[in-house]
Enzyme design. Structure first.
Site, short mmCIF file in Angstrom:
data_model
loop_
_atom_site.label_atom_id
_atom_site.label_comp_id
_atom_site.label_asym_id
_atom_site.label_seq_id
_atom_site.Cartn_x
_atom_site.Cartn_y
_atom_site.Cartn_z
N HIS A 132 3.00 10.63 0.53
CA HIS A 132 4.33 10.14 1.55
C HIS A 132 5.68 10.31 0.84
O HIS A 132 6.51 10.64 1.69
CB HIS A 132 3.78 8.62 1.77
CG HIS A 132 2.37 8.33 2.67
ND1 HIS A 132 2.24 9.24 3.72
CD2 HIS A 132 1.42 7.92 1.96
CE1 HIS A 132 0.92 8.70 3.95
NE2 HIS A 132 0.35 8.04 2.83
N GLU A 170 0.82 7.80 -3.67
CA GLU A 170 1.71 7.57 -2.45
C GLU A 170 2.80 8.50 -2.78
O GLU A 170 3.36 8.81 -1.84
CB GLU A 170 2.13 5.94 -2.66
CG GLU A 170 0.92 5.19 -1.96
CD GLU A 170 0.66 5.40 -0.70
OE1 GLU A 170 1.45 5.23 0.26
OE2 GLU A 170 -0.54 5.64 -0.48
N HIS A 173 0.79 -1.31 0.04
CA HIS A 173 0.09 -0.04 0.03
C HIS A 173 0.94 1.18 -0.01
O HIS A 173 0.74 2.10 -0.62
CB HIS A 173 -1.01 -0.08 1.25
CG HIS A 173 -1.90 1.36 1.44
ND1 HIS A 173 -2.87 1.40 2.18
CD2 HIS A 173 -1.84 2.38 0.48
CE1 HIS A 173 -3.20 2.46 1.89
NE2 HIS A 173 -2.95 3.05 1.03
#
Length: 232
Positions: A128, A124, A82
């Protein structure tokens, strides 16, 4: 009597003011580091149980959109990445560069074996990866190294039938096959009654490490369901 009450009020006001200033000071200290690229304490490697994700996507009517590769392709996925998330000891940074540097399409495509949905990879990176302090290539190389450092328990690789397990059993299975991993460094999350993710805490040099806050947020159900791999 009035003087006594006034004195009590002044004491309470002073205490409230002191607490407020202390809280504000802590917030300012946090804000100095909040969302500063590269300034974080550790990573969380989040491994999603793909069959749970695909069942939930189908129930929401979202299957067949951005998850085509993961939920509609030929390969029956088990645990997929993930994300690799920079974390503080309390809380986490996100979207550390706005707008995020554009992610090269070829680099995105190179990650589909681990993160089998283009939309996930782009998200992502934006949310992040920009907080890692690394360039896009360096960040996704780190994602690949983190995933390579974790062995998936063999009983989950080709799950052919639905399995009901306790979250602690899943943690124990990962600990058994990953030397150095401990209960304080891994957490299982759930969505409804299904196993959702296994989250593993790693230092910046990708060694397993304890993470109390992540561990506290783990699934509290006594049992969870693991749907089988597609075709099972």
């Amino acid at each position: 009597m009035i003087d006594s009450r006034a004195g009590t009020f002044r004491i309470l006001l002073a205490l409230i003011t002191a607490i407020t200033l202390a809280t504000a000071g802590a917030a300012v200290a946090q804000d100095r580091r909040q969302n500063a690229p590269g300034e974080f304490d550790f990573y969380v490697l989040a491994l999603s149980w793909s069959p749970s994700f695909c069942q939930e996507a189908a129930e929401r009517g979202h299957a067949g959109r951005s998850q085509d590769t993961q939920c509609g392709g030929e390969r029956p996925y088990s645990f997929v990445v993930h994300g690799l998330w920079p974390q503080y000891e309390r809380g986490f940074p996100d979207y550390c560069q706005r707008p995020a540097p554009r992610l090269d399409r070829n680099l995105m495509a190179s990650m589909l074996d681990l993160m089998p949905a283009p939309g996930l990879i782009y998200n992502e990176w934006d949310k992040h990866g920009t907080c890692s302090g690394l360039g896009a290539r360096g960040y996704f190389e780190t994602v690949r190294k983190a995933r390579a450092a974790v062995k998936i328990p063999p009983e989950f690789l080709e799950l052919a039938a639905e399995k009901t397990v306790a979250p602690d059993e899943v943690e124990a299975a990962f600990i058994k096959v990953n030397p150095g991993l401990s209960n304080s460094a891994v957490a299982v999350t759930c969505s409804r009654s299904r196993l959702s993710e296994v989250r593993i805490c790693m230092s910046k040099d990708l060694q397993f490490r304890a993470c109390e806050e992540i561990d506290r947020r783990g699934c509290r159900r006594e049992q969870v369901v693991m749907p089988p791999l597609r075709g099972g």
